[in-house]
Each structure stands twice: as structure tokens, then as C-alpha cells.
Scaffold this active site. Sequence first.
Site, PDB file in Angstrom:
ATOM      1  N   TRP A  57       0.862  -1.188   0.000  1.00  0.00           N
ATOM      2  CA  TRP A  57       0.000   0.000   0.000  1.00  0.00           C
ATOM      3  C   TRP A  57       0.896   1.235   0.000  1.00  0.00           C
ATOM      4  O   TRP A  57       1.840   1.330   0.795  1.00  0.00           O
ATOM      5  CB  TRP A  57      -0.884  -0.037   1.246  1.00  0.00           C
ATOM      6  CG  TRP A  57      -1.844   1.102   1.379  1.00  0.00           C
ATOM      7  CD1 TRP A  57      -2.661   1.616   0.408  1.00  0.00           C
ATOM      8  CD2 TRP A  57      -2.100   1.863   2.573  1.00  0.00           C
ATOM      9  NE1 TRP A  57      -3.412   2.638   0.928  1.00  0.00           N
ATOM     10  CE2 TRP A  57      -3.084   2.812   2.234  1.00  0.00           C
ATOM     11  CE3 TRP A  57      -1.596   1.831   3.872  1.00  0.00           C
ATOM     12  CZ2 TRP A  57      -3.583   3.719   3.179  1.00  0.00           C
ATOM     13  CZ3 TRP A  57      -2.090   2.725   4.798  1.00  0.00           C
ATOM     14  CH2 TRP A  57      -3.072   3.659   4.446  1.00  0.00           C
TER      15      TRP A  57
ATOM     16  N   ASP B 241      -0.744  -5.478   9.546  1.00  0.00           N
ATOM     17  CA  ASP B 241      -1.713  -4.491   9.095  1.00  0.00           C
ATOM     18  C   ASP B 241      -2.976  -5.258   8.710  1.00  0.00           C
ATOM     19  O   ASP B 241      -2.995  -5.986   7.726  1.00  0.00           O
ATOM     20  CB  ASP B 241      -1.155  -3.724   7.884  1.00  0.00           C
ATOM     21  CG  ASP B 241      -2.109  -2.642   7.402  1.00  0.00           C
ATOM     22  OD1 ASP B 241      -3.235  -2.540   7.952  1.00  0.00           O
ATOM     23  OD2 ASP B 241      -1.744  -1.901   6.472  1.00  0.00           O
TER      24      ASP B 241
ATOM     25  N   LYS C  86     -13.268  -0.874   6.103  1.00  0.00           N
ATOM     26  CA  LYS C  86     -13.858  -1.756   5.091  1.00  0.00           C
ATOM     27  C   LYS C  86     -14.898  -2.695   5.704  1.00  0.00           C
ATOM     28  O   LYS C  86     -16.005  -2.819   5.198  1.00  0.00           O
ATOM     29  CB  LYS C  86     -12.777  -2.594   4.404  1.00  0.00           C
ATOM     30  CG  LYS C  86     -11.540  -1.826   3.992  1.00  0.00           C
ATOM     31  CD  LYS C  86     -11.793  -0.891   2.834  1.00  0.00           C
ATOM     32  CE  LYS C  86     -10.866   0.292   2.824  1.00  0.00           C
ATOM     33  NZ  LYS C  86      -9.536   0.110   2.345  1.00  0.00           N
TER      34      LYS C  86
HETATM   35  N1  PMP Z   1      -3.600  -0.699   5.211  1.00  0.00           N
HETATM   36  C1  PMP Z   1      -3.970  -1.129   4.020  1.00  0.00           C
HETATM   37  C2  PMP Z   1      -3.268  -2.278   3.413  1.00  0.00           C
HETATM   38  C3  PMP Z   1      -5.017  -0.511   3.352  1.00  0.00           C
HETATM   39  O1  PMP Z   1      -5.382  -0.961   2.150  1.00  0.00           O
HETATM   40  C4  PMP Z   1      -5.679   0.578   3.964  1.00  0.00           C
HETATM   41  C5  PMP Z   1      -6.811   1.262   3.281  1.00  0.00           C
HETATM   42  N2  PMP Z   1      -6.695   1.499   1.954  1.00  0.00           N
HETATM   43  C6  PMP Z   1      -5.245   0.980   5.221  1.00  0.00           C
HETATM   44  C7  PMP Z   1      -4.211   0.317   5.818  1.00  0.00           C
HETATM   45  C8  PMP Z   1      -5.794   2.101   6.036  1.00  0.00           C
HETATM   46  O2  PMP Z   1      -7.038   2.553   5.784  1.00  0.00           O
HETATM   47  P1  PMP Z   1      -7.828   3.397   6.878  1.00  0.00           P
HETATM   48  O3  PMP Z   1      -6.868   4.348   7.478  1.00  0.00           O
HETATM   49  O4  PMP Z   1      -8.885   4.056   6.087  1.00  0.00           O
HETATM   50  O5  PMP Z   1      -8.344   2.416   7.870  1.00  0.00           O
END
Ligand code: PMP
Length: 401
Positions: free
Chosen positions: A133, A214, A250
Amino acid sequence: DSVFNHVVRAPEDPILGVTVAYNKDTSPNKLNLGVGAYRTEEGKPLVLSVVRQAEQSLVNDPSRVKEYLPIIGLAEFNKLSAKLICGADSPAIQENRVTTVQCLSGTGSLRVGGEFLARHYHERTIYIPQPTWGNHPKVFTLAGLSVKYYRYYDPGTRGLDFQGLLEDLGSAPSGAVVLLHACAHNPTGVDPTVEQWEQIRQLMRSKQLLPFFDSAYQGFASGSLDADAQSVRMFVADGGECLVAQSYAKNMGLYGERVGALSIVCKTSDVAGKVESQLKLVIRPMYSNPPLHGASIVATILRDKDMYNEWTIELKAMADRIISMRHQLFEALKTRGTPGDWSHIIKQIGMFTFTGLNSEQVAFMRQEYHIYMTSDGRISMAGLSSRTVPHLADAIHAAVT
Ligand code: PMP
């Protein structure tokens, strides 16, 4: 003659910039497959009905006030979040050696974890997968860690470069931090098998590499909260230490509420308590304390058996729709006789397909078909519907022939 005259314009974010370009496009057929946000068959954002229900009950409760949360957030939310990722009967939780702090979604959890490690951990290097990411290297660099990559994806097989991964982690300095996507690796959609996870675990433990998971897609990848937490639970079960960043963006559709958690699994409850005291010192000057609403929604759902069950059903429906889009796109390319092997579309896991399209093909599809994706050829399957699959298949066919 502003004092800011010298400021140069920064480029758009590579992922969020796709949406900026999409919004400017006036074609009625335009399609945004850039950002990773769930859409219904009708192409609309979805608020889960169980989330609406939880919000209603919060609104109707006159005893609820808007006081500050503690620095580490809502205690019940933290407890339930740790259980969700580690498993309800996790010995680590029962032994009181997991500290969990509410953070600003997944990103904030990664950042707080990174800042804690930079201050208190002996090895400042974090290994992240190649590719990963796009925000990961920036988050960890700004947190004060030094970022290195380990091999992960093999473009030749469109699968895991398992040998490369083992070699790179094998030659990492003892104690280095290793970022692992708990499931549904972004952007590749390629995950290790359970057997491969076990080998990774053994290698990492033998070299004292510190796992930082993560977990942005628990339940969203397979439709099962337990299956998608398996990698994390293998590392928690061996009694060793690890960090986990969780996001509810998500799996509960709480994107804009910014609700997530950082858990640090320690060896003893005494250490966990001291770690938590230092996490407070990281958080307090950064944003003081986290927001109330999203965490209250999550706690309301996780604590109530009926709501929890309803959540798992709605979550599975989202996961299933994404999996069905994979099959529809694969079939549509087969029907068109599009050259190449497209089986990776149905093999990959989670929200994204890493198509293998190159940046010229991506540009062609934007120009000629008004289809938007990141330049690495990643498409969000959640942005597709039965109605738009043929348009995408036509575009891919034209791009590769
Ligand atoms: N880690 C990964 C791999 C992701 O794809 C995302 C969202 N695109 C995130 C972390 C963090 O997203 P958020 O801060 O919206 O929870």
C-alpha cells in the site's frame, strides 16, 4: 507577495488523485476503480443496516454525552477489538498481556505503532513488502523508522515470490520489524497459504524479527472474520510479541468515521501496562484523544450477540459480491477471447485485482474508455457491478490486443 510564494505545488496522492481525475471526467460511462471503497450493485456507497441500527440506538440514548474519551479511547471498544483479531479465547488476552489503543482507523494505528517503535524499540528498520500500500513507506518514514523492502510479488507468476520473501527476511538484521498484511494483500491480492505463513512465522521467530500486522480487511477478504485473522492468530498463539493495526473502514463500512485500533501483544501484563503508558505519551501531543462516534458504533455492534451476527451476514454479502465480480470479469474476458492467462483475477483475494496491465495500458483505458485505476494496474473489484463488467472487459481486451 505572499510569505508562501516559494511553496511548490505537490503532486496529487497516487491513489486519491485517481478520484480527483475521475470527478473531472464528464463521460456518462466513466468508471472509478481506483479507491478501495465498497459499492453496491448500483454503484452506490453502502451503510450497513446494522450500523444504522447501532447509530439509532446511540442517538436515542439520552444518557449519552459528548465528553472527551481517554487518551487511549473507549475501553470497551479496545477490549472487543483485541478479541476480534486475537480470538475470543486468546490466552494472550486472558493473561492481560495485550494493550489496545483506539486510533484513527488503520492509518492512525500504523502511525502510532511506528512512533512507539521508533522511540522504544532497539531496531529502527522496518521491512515492508514490495509492492505494498503506497502509504506504508511514508507513514513509517515519518514515524522515524528506516524503511526497507522484502520481495513479495512475482510478476511472472502473478503470485507470491515465496523464495524471495524467505531470502530477504532471512538476511534481515536480527530484531528488525516486518510489516505483514494480515490478509488480502494490497495491491496484489496475493496472500501466503497457511503452510507458508507457518514457515514465515518459524523464520521470523528464529531471527527475533518483530511482526507488525496491518489488518485492514478482516472478514472482507473471505467473508469469515476468523479465517481472515488466521495469520495474526498463529503469531499470537506462539506466545511471542507482535503489533496489530486494525481498521473498521472496510469491514464495517466506517471509512469516514476513522475508527481503528493498535494492539501490542507483550510477554507479560507488566510489560503491557508499561507499553500502554508510553503509547499515551505518543498520542497525547499528536491528537490528544480519539473521536467518540465511530468507536461507539463498533462497541454497540460487537457487544450485542444479535447485532454481531447481523454484521457477519452483511459482511459476508459484501465479500461474496466482490468474489462474484471476479468470476464475472474472468468469464467476460474468456468470452471475448482476450489473449493471456487471466486466472489470477479469480485466484487473488480481497478488494483488489492486480491486473498486470502496464501504465500505458492503464492510460489507454482512461483515455478511450473513461475507466480509472492506479497506474500500477490495480482495480478495485468493489467498484464493479454486473452492469459495468462488460465495459471493463471491452477496455481490457482493447488494451492488450
Ligand atoms: N492498510 C492497508 C493495506 C489498506 O489498504 C488501507 C486502506 N486502503 C489501510 C491500511 C488504512 O485505511 P484506513 O486508514 O482508512 O483504515
